[in-house]
Scaffold this active site. Structure first.
Site, PDB file in Angstrom:
ATOM      1  N   LYS A 266      12.671  -7.978  -6.272  1.00 49.45           N
ATOM      2  CA  LYS A 266      11.419  -7.680  -6.989  1.00 49.45           C
ATOM      3  C   LYS A 266      11.495  -6.300  -7.630  1.00 49.45           C
ATOM      4  CE  LYS A 266       6.440  -6.827  -6.123  1.00 49.45           C
ATOM      5  NZ  LYS A 266       5.327  -6.925  -5.154  1.00 49.45           N
ATOM      6  N   ASP A 271       2.756  -1.015  -9.450  1.00 51.32           N
ATOM      7  CA  ASP A 271       1.813  -2.110  -9.209  1.00 51.32           C
ATOM      8  C   ASP A 271       0.387  -1.576  -9.081  1.00 51.32           C
ATOM      9  OD1 ASP A 271       0.533  -4.436  -8.525  1.00 51.32           O
ATOM     10  OD2 ASP A 271       1.436  -4.611  -6.522  1.00 51.32           O
ATOM     11  N   LYS A 278      -6.149  -2.432  -7.200  1.00 53.55           N
ATOM     12  CA  LYS A 278      -6.025  -1.836  -5.869  1.00 53.55           C
ATOM     13  C   LYS A 278      -7.055  -0.722  -5.695  1.00 53.55           C
ATOM     14  CE  LYS A 278      -1.095  -2.770  -5.290  1.00 53.55           C
ATOM     15  NZ  LYS A 278      -1.243  -3.710  -4.155  1.00 53.55           N
ATOM     16  N   ARG A 352       5.231 -12.512  -6.258  1.00 48.93           N
ATOM     17  CA  ARG A 352       5.673 -13.910  -6.126  1.00 48.93           C
ATOM     18  C   ARG A 352       5.797 -14.578  -7.488  1.00 48.93           C
ATOM     19  NH1 ARG A 352       0.547 -15.007  -2.375  1.00 48.93           N
ATOM     20  NH2 ARG A 352       0.961 -12.783  -2.081  1.00 48.93           N
TER      21      ARG A 352
HETATM   22  N1  BES Z   1       3.250  -4.596  -3.855  1.00 50.86           N
HETATM   23  C1  BES Z   1       2.225  -5.161  -3.052  1.00 50.86           C
HETATM   24  C2  BES Z   1       2.574  -5.209  -1.565  1.00 50.86           C
HETATM   25  C3  BES Z   1       2.731  -3.893  -0.869  1.00 50.86           C
HETATM   26  C4  BES Z   1       1.712  -3.417  -0.074  1.00 50.86           C
HETATM   27  C5  BES Z   1       3.904  -3.187  -0.924  1.00 50.86           C
HETATM   28  C6  BES Z   1       1.849  -2.248   0.598  1.00 50.86           C
HETATM   29  C7  BES Z   1       4.044  -1.993  -0.253  1.00 50.86           C
HETATM   30  C8  BES Z   1       3.018  -1.534   0.522  1.00 50.86           C
HETATM   31  C9  BES Z   1       1.964  -6.593  -3.496  1.00 50.86           C
HETATM   32  O1  BES Z   1       2.169  -6.863  -4.830  1.00 50.86           O
HETATM   33  C10 BES Z   1       0.527  -6.869  -3.212  1.00 50.86           C
HETATM   34  O2  BES Z   1      -0.289  -6.277  -3.835  1.00 50.86           O
HETATM   35  N2  BES Z   1       0.251  -7.753  -2.255  1.00 50.86           N
HETATM   36  C11 BES Z   1      -1.060  -8.104  -1.896  1.00 50.86           C
HETATM   37  C12 BES Z   1      -1.132  -9.603  -1.909  1.00 50.86           C
HETATM   38  C13 BES Z   1      -2.549 -10.124  -1.809  1.00 50.86           C
HETATM   39  C14 BES Z   1      -3.289  -9.825  -3.089  1.00 50.86           C
HETATM   40  C15 BES Z   1      -2.506 -11.603  -1.571  1.00 50.86           C
HETATM   41  C16 BES Z   1      -1.344  -7.558  -0.517  1.00 50.86           C
HETATM   42  O3  BES Z   1      -0.446  -7.574   0.313  1.00 50.86           O
HETATM   43  O4  BES Z   1      -2.441  -7.102  -0.281  1.00 50.86           O
HETATM   44 ZN    ZN Z   2       3.500  -5.646  -5.817  1.00 45.46          ZN
HETATM   45 MN    MN Z   3       0.450  -6.490  -6.021  1.00 45.06          MN
END
Ligand code: BES
Ligand code: ZN
Ligand code: MN
Length: 502
Positions: A266, A271, A278, A352
């Site tokens: 990835k 992000d 976020k 994903r």
């Molecule tokens: N890049 C994030 C996941 C992440 C979280 C990486 C903390 C490093 C530290 C990923 O793209 C994400 O935002 N995931 C979400 C998924 C949810 C929206 C289903 C998450 O884990 O909250």
């Molecule tokens: Zn991410």
């Molecule tokens: Mn994300």
């Protein structure tokens, strides 16, 4: 950098001499007994009194006060021989090198025979030593006007081994150092902020790596990505001012292009979460969302150096996940390269989406086995904490090979289940084949299940490194910040890989 010598030379000038010390009542023997003689038995006394500690990972520095030509002796406590694991040995070396670095020494000699046990020999110890040296002394210098780089760096190591072949020891040192360096390259990529590492920058980096190691390099530009119909990848890029890049590196170590391992990472350079934005606390640190890409590139660097008899295709989908009038939105329905349609319920579940098309593309390049690595979910941190990578698979024998490599690298992983019930949650949509976010319950698992839909029948392992790609604290084998996790595991996995009946 590494000079291998046979007999422990007590008349050679050294800034420091390093000796491993097991917690056992026996006295110094062989060359170490001779060393002790020069101190009139005082070293034995200091060990007895505990001033020199044999406790695991205790580092004791003894000044030689002119009794020997090494200015100081570093004792590395190794604990009970029976209880010492190879991981702990590597960590003990890490701790040593941090202290040596801290005392600003440029040169040190190591008596590697003193670090061997019944379970590993001087060659294994040499590998652990050079790997730990590279890892533990790593620094990210950052961008301060006043550089914090120390004037003195540990650059000169003499390795004494009376029991093992000099050339073999030299080779093991080189391998260990190569593994450490590949990991450090990944760390630097991850530590670099999003404004200074765009998808275009990452593609340049990969192309240079490819040129250095004679890999076949393919960088797909936006127009080609469109032509191939990578609608999932493109959706994530829609809000961005930066063009996306699909980065492909091919390494062919076999006569024929068969038994191909696909390594997919990835590569989200930042992000924001997109319209499912976020929080202001949660967004900080999202420059590290290309940790999977970095792990794959670090492993490819090691593969380029080691040149194993394997075939590997590395695929990295890279973009940032931004917000603008053109950005993708919740409720959007997109079509992936595989043809599967996806209802977007959460734009922050972007990893994903880009991985879906990358997996499909890896298969197009002939990948027979797939391993994807991604900072995918906060859910994996809830499930496993920050020291353990979450793993999922559709094919146990492949997972076992990855797990084996991870154990040898000392990078912990633990498998999460992919039951039919959670696959059903991903397949549940009123308007599309799949949805990208079925809710928070077990969300590391449903993220894995989603990606698994694109592996289809191909043996596949998914590694969620959201918790392990960075460390908030310094540790024996590195500083705080990017860890370079999975670089060594992936490289070792590739090196050892055995094709399976599928
Ligand atoms: N890049 C994030 C996941 C992440 C979280 C990486 C903390 C490093 C530290 C990923 O793209 C994400 O935002 N995931 C979400 C998924 C949810 C929206 C289903 C998450 O884990 O909250
Ligand atoms: Zn991410
Ligand atoms: Mn994300």
């Amino acid at each position: 950098m590494f000079h291998v010598k046979r007999e422990l030379d007590l008349t050679a000038e050294h800034e420091g001499l390093v000796i491993g010390l097991f917690d056992k009542p026996e006295k110094f023997s062989g060359s170490l007994a001779k060393l002790d003689e020069r101190f009139e038995g005082q070293l034995t006394e200091l060990v007895k009194s505990g001033d020199i500690s044999a406790k695991l990972k205790r580092i004791s520095k003894v000044h030689s006060l002119g009794k020997t030509t090494a200015k100081r002796i570093w004792f590395v406590g190794l604990g009970k021989e029976k209880e010492l694991s190879f991981d702990k040995l590597r960590e003990a070396f890490g701790k040593l090198f941090k202290e040596v670095k801290g005392s600003k020494q440029e040169e040190v000699a190591v008596f590697v025979d003193s670090f061997t046990t019944d379970e590993w020999d001087g060659l294994d110890a040499a590998h652990a030593l050079s790997e730990a040296m590279a890892l533990a002394t790593y620094e990210f210098n950052g961008y301060r006007q006043k550089s914090n780089e120390p004037e003195k760096k540990l650059t000169n190591l003499t390795i004494y081994s009376e029991l093992f072949d000099q050339e073999d020891v030299q080779a093991a040192l080189t391998v260990g150092y190569t593994f450490g360096k590949g990991t450090n390259s990944a760390r630097t990529l991850v530590n670099t902020p999003g404004n200074l590492l765009t998808a275009t920058d990452l593609a340049h980096y990969a192309a240079e790596l490819g040129a250095r190691y004679d890999f076949e390099v393919e960088i797909l530009e936006k127009a080609e990505i469109e032509k191939l119909g990578m609608g999932a990848f493109l959706a994530v890029n829609k809000g961005s001012a930066e063009p996306p890049k699909m980065i492909v590196l091919k390494y062919q170590g076999k006569q024929e292009w068969k038994d191909v391992i696909g390594l997919v990472g990835k590569g989200i350079t930042f992000d924001t979460g997109g319209y499912s934005i976020k929080t202001k606390a949660g967004i900080v640190g999202m420059k590290t969302d290309m940790g999977g890409a970095a792990a794959v590139l670090g492993a490819m660097e090691i593969i380029g150096e080691m040149r194993p008899e394997q075939n590997v295709v590395a695929v990295i989908p890279s973009t940032d996940n931004m917000i603008s009038a053109g950005a993708f939105k919740p409720d959007d329905v997109i079509t992936s390269m595989s043809g599967k349609t996806i209802e977007v319920l959460n734009t922050d579940a972007e990893g994903r989406l880009v991985l879906a098309d990358a997996l499909t593309y890896a298969k197009h390049h002939g990948a027979n086995y797939l391993v994807d690595v991604a900072t995918l979910t906060g859910g994996v941190i809830t499930a496993l904490g920050v020291h353990t990578t979450g793993a999922m698979t559709n094919y146990e024998p492949l997972y076992e090979q990855v797990l084996e490599a991870s154990m040898e690298s000392g990078e912990q992983m633990w498998q999460l289940p992919l039951f039919e019930s959670e696959k059903e949650r991903v397949r549940n949509s009123q308007v599309a084949d799949l949805n990208n976010s079925p809710g928070r319950e077990g969300h590391a698992i449903v993220a894995g299940a989603f990606i698994g839909e694109f592996a289809e029948g191909t043996p596949w392992v998914h590694l969620d490194i959201a918790g392990t790609a960075t460390s908030s604290k310094a540790y024996d084998l590195g500083p705080s910040g990017a860890t370079g996790v999975m670089v060594r595991t992936l490289a070792l996995f590739v090196e050892r890989f055995e094709p399976m009946e599928t």
